[in-house]
Design an enzyme around this catalytic site. Structure first.
Site, PDB file in Angstrom:
ATOM      1  N   GLY A  10       6.536   9.142  -1.085  1.00  0.00           N
ATOM      2  CA  GLY A  10       5.147   9.635  -0.709  1.00  0.00           C
ATOM      3  C   GLY A  10       5.004  10.807   0.097  1.00  0.00           C
ATOM      4  O   GLY A  10       5.996  11.554   0.175  1.00  0.00           O
ATOM      5  N   PHE A  11       3.903  11.125   0.515  1.00  0.00           N
ATOM      6  CA  PHE A  11       3.485  12.312   1.303  1.00  0.00           C
ATOM      7  C   PHE A  11       4.257  12.331   2.534  1.00  0.00           C
ATOM      8  O   PHE A  11       5.186  13.184   2.724  1.00  0.00           O
ATOM      9  CB  PHE A  11       1.996  12.201   1.455  1.00  0.00           C
ATOM     10  CG  PHE A  11       1.445  13.099   2.566  1.00  0.00           C
ATOM     11  CD1 PHE A  11       2.032  14.475   2.636  1.00  0.00           C
ATOM     12  CD2 PHE A  11       0.808  12.888   3.556  1.00  0.00           C
ATOM     13  CE1 PHE A  11       1.523  15.373   3.741  1.00  0.00           C
ATOM     14  CE2 PHE A  11       0.348  13.662   4.728  1.00  0.00           C
ATOM     15  CZ  PHE A  11       0.647  14.705   4.806  1.00  0.00           C
ATOM     16  N   ASN A  32       7.836   2.412  -5.313  1.00  0.00           N
ATOM     17  CA  ASN A  32       7.574   2.175  -6.803  1.00  0.00           C
ATOM     18  C   ASN A  32       6.557   3.043  -7.320  1.00  0.00           C
ATOM     19  O   ASN A  32       6.154   2.677  -8.433  1.00  0.00           O
ATOM     20  CB  ASN A  32       6.542   0.724  -6.508  1.00  0.00           C
ATOM     21  CG  ASN A  32       5.374   0.839  -5.980  1.00  0.00           C
ATOM     22  OD1 ASN A  32       4.836   1.777  -5.256  1.00  0.00           O
ATOM     23  ND2 ASN A  32       4.444  -0.132  -6.291  1.00  0.00           N
ATOM     24  N   GLY A  36       3.272   7.723  -4.834  1.00  0.00           N
ATOM     25  CA  GLY A  36       4.370   8.947  -4.722  1.00  0.00           C
ATOM     26  C   GLY A  36       4.702   9.334  -5.842  1.00  0.00           C
ATOM     27  O   GLY A  36       4.209   9.091  -7.065  1.00  0.00           O
ATOM     28  N   ILE A  61      14.683  -7.246  -0.813  1.00  0.00           N
ATOM     29  CA  ILE A  61      15.813  -6.573  -1.338  1.00  0.00           C
ATOM     30  C   ILE A  61      16.813  -6.459  -0.182  1.00  0.00           C
ATOM     31  O   ILE A  61      16.364  -6.492   0.824  1.00  0.00           O
ATOM     32  CB  ILE A  61      15.364  -5.189  -1.763  1.00  0.00           C
ATOM     33  CG1 ILE A  61      16.371  -4.335  -2.286  1.00  0.00           C
ATOM     34  CG2 ILE A  61      14.769  -4.411  -0.253  1.00  0.00           C
ATOM     35  CD1 ILE A  61      15.996  -3.073  -2.816  1.00  0.00           C
ATOM     36  N   GLY A 100      12.647  -9.531   7.459  1.00  0.00           N
ATOM     37  CA  GLY A 100      13.720 -10.266   7.160  1.00  0.00           C
ATOM     38  C   GLY A 100      15.095  -9.548   7.072  1.00  0.00           C
ATOM     39  O   GLY A 100      16.056  -9.985   7.451  1.00  0.00           O
ATOM     40  N   LYS A 103      16.120  -8.152  10.135  1.00  0.00           N
ATOM     41  CA  LYS A 103      16.995  -9.427  11.123  1.00  0.00           C
ATOM     42  C   LYS A 103      18.507  -9.824  10.797  1.00  0.00           C
ATOM     43  O   LYS A 103      19.249  -9.791  11.391  1.00  0.00           O
ATOM     44  CB  LYS A 103      16.129 -10.585  10.808  1.00  0.00           C
ATOM     45  CG  LYS A 103      16.447 -11.865  11.614  1.00  0.00           C
ATOM     46  CD  LYS A 103      15.590 -12.879  11.241  1.00  0.00           C
ATOM     47  CE  LYS A 103      16.142 -14.428  11.639  1.00  0.00           C
ATOM     48  NZ  LYS A 103      15.318 -15.453  10.872  1.00  0.00           N
ATOM     49  N   TYR A 143      -6.752  -3.032   3.660  1.00  0.00           N
ATOM     50  CA  TYR A 143      -5.720  -2.059   4.310  1.00  0.00           C
ATOM     51  C   TYR A 143      -5.581  -2.315   5.910  1.00  0.00           C
ATOM     52  O   TYR A 143      -4.761  -2.362   6.264  1.00  0.00           O
ATOM     53  CB  TYR A 143      -6.266  -0.568   4.012  1.00  0.00           C
ATOM     54  CG  TYR A 143      -5.168   0.375   4.790  1.00  0.00           C
ATOM     55  CD1 TYR A 143      -4.021   1.065   4.069  1.00  0.00           C
ATOM     56  CD2 TYR A 143      -5.703   1.323   5.885  1.00  0.00           C
ATOM     57  CE1 TYR A 143      -3.382   2.071   4.515  1.00  0.00           C
ATOM     58  CE2 TYR A 143      -5.149   2.149   6.377  1.00  0.00           C
ATOM     59  CZ  TYR A 143      -3.839   2.578   5.702  1.00  0.00           C
ATOM     60  OH  TYR A 143      -3.192   3.577   5.993  1.00  0.00           O
ATOM     61  N   TYR A 157       8.321 -11.361  15.176  1.00  0.00           N
ATOM     62  CA  TYR A 157       9.595 -11.277  14.750  1.00  0.00           C
ATOM     63  C   TYR A 157      10.580 -10.557  16.065  1.00  0.00           C
ATOM     64  O   TYR A 157      11.640 -11.031  16.484  1.00  0.00           O
ATOM     65  CB  TYR A 157      10.048 -10.402  13.650  1.00  0.00           C
ATOM     66  CG  TYR A 157      10.106 -11.165  12.341  1.00  0.00           C
ATOM     67  CD1 TYR A 157       9.079 -11.452  11.661  1.00  0.00           C
ATOM     68  CD2 TYR A 157      11.327 -11.373  11.676  1.00  0.00           C
ATOM     69  CE1 TYR A 157       9.155 -12.359  10.311  1.00  0.00           C
ATOM     70  CE2 TYR A 157      11.701 -12.055  10.610  1.00  0.00           C
ATOM     71  CZ  TYR A 157      10.401 -12.607   9.809  1.00  0.00           C
ATOM     72  OH  TYR A 157      10.525 -13.266   8.937  1.00  0.00           O
TER      73      TYR A 157
END
Ligand code: NAD
Ligand code: UDP
Length: 310
Positions: A10-11, A32, A36, A61, A100, A103, A143, A157
């Site tokens: 992206g920018f 994705n 972008g 991921i 996740g 961590k 947003y 977290y």
């Protein structure tokens, strides 16, 4: 270090990838390609220290990294409102997936939050201590509330699992590599001025924004990631506040365009005024923006001139 940048095509993300590679890091760019573009990172594709992962952040991921900059999320109201359910998923599930991961691999993680967490602010300028004035059911809430939830997840977290988090609240940022169809005011006005089309002012143009050049912002992101013992949230932006009408005239002057201005309806919940108080960033990070508005805009105008070939 090996560093993951989500939203790296992206920018802002692509400028961040550039700066991190210059500093000798290995960069994994995850995107994705919703807003972008390969054009933003094409110059990096042959670099041995750069890797591109086409992946949607709402899916988990696993990658072995030392740091994570979580920037994936469309930032323009036009794009984040196109598929609002996807926007809030990207913010909430994306933050959860990255937390996740942080961590598990014990990485430090920086969340790109936004001045939108202050909503239509009743305090001016906005300090980090202000809790905001956000409509939870409006068109911008996918947003705004998504970013607020991402901040909440970061803090929980941190408290519950001792994840090493950083939160930055980014104010309106501009520069080369904004998409021509991005829909935000800087790219809209520059493209309209260069094409000789009317500049579309939403409402009467009395609303204010404060614009930060992308290089300054990226330095602030890196300074915050490097800072020990301060997790934020911290405002990053340029306190140079302008009305949108004033801004239109600056663009007309710098482009030498004879475009007219036209007034269109103001979108719902459009914040009336916005200016960061950056005292905390100055004190904790020794950071403040350096690039004057005219200079940053000239570089951005040159970028669009080349892109549009006009
Ligand atoms: P951008 O739209 O140019 O970049 C966002 C990137 O995230 C794009 O490359 C897009 O394809 C990618 N992306 C979106 N959803 C994704 C998903 N589900 N999975 C993977 N990738 C995904 O926007 P930007 O201006 O570069 O903003 C970057 C970050 O900074 C965003 O988180 C935004 O909310 C935040 N921010 C930006 C500004 C600003 O003025 N530019 C202001 C406040 C906050
Ligand atoms: N805006 C405008 N004309 C445009 C695009 C935006 O007058 O073509 C206004 C918009 O209503 C808002 C300001 O400019 O008041 C900044 O809009 P942008 O979408 O860039 O960012 P945000 O509203 O998220 O700060």
């Amino acid at each position: 270090m090996r560093i993951l940048v989500t939203g790296g095509a992206g920018f802002i993300g692509s400028h961040l990838c550039d700066r991190l590679l210059e500093r000798g890091h290995e960069v994994i760019c995850l995107d994705n390609f919703y807003t972008g573009s390969k054009d933003n990172i094409r110059h990096l594709l042959g670099n041995d220290h750069f890797e591109m992962l086409r992946h949607d952040l709402i899916e988990p991921i696993l990658v072995e990294v030392d740091q994570i900059y979580n920037l994936a999320c469309p930032a323009s109201p036009v794009h984040y409102q196109y598929n609002p359910v996807k926007t809030i998923k990207t913010n909430v599930l994306g933050a959860l997936n990255m937390l996740g991961l942080a961590k598990r691999v014990k990485a430090r993680i920086l969340q790109a939050s936004t001045s939108e967490v202050y909503g239509n602010p009743l305090e001016h300028p906005q300090r980090e201590s202000y809790w905001g004035n956000v409509n939870p059911i409006g068109l911008r809430s996918c947003y705004d509330e998504g970013k607020r939830a991402a901040e909440t997840l970061m803090m929980d977290y941190h408290r519950q699992n001792h994840v090493d988090v950083r939160i930055v609240r980014i104010f309106n940022t501009y520069g080369p590599r904004m998409a021509e169809n991005d829909g935000r005011v800087v790219s809209n006005f520059i493209v309209q001025a260069l094409r000789g089309n009317p500049l579309t002012i939403y409402g009467d143009g009395s609303q204010t924004r404060s614009f930060c050049y992308v290089d300054d912002l990226v330095q602030g992101l890196i300074a915050m990631m490097q800072c020990d013992g301060f997790i934020g949230p911290v405002n990053l932006g340029n306190p140079n506040e302008r009305t949108i009408m004033e801004f239109a005239h600056i663009i007309l002057k710098l482009t030498g365009s004879s475009s007219k201005v036209e007034n269109l309806p103001l979108p719902a919940d459009d914040p009336v005024q916005r200016r960061p108080d950056i005292a905390l960033a100055q004190q904790k990070l020794g950071w403040q923006p350096k690039v004057p508005l005219d200079e940053g805009l000239q570089i951005t105008i040159d970028f669009f001139r080349k892109k549009l070939a006009c």
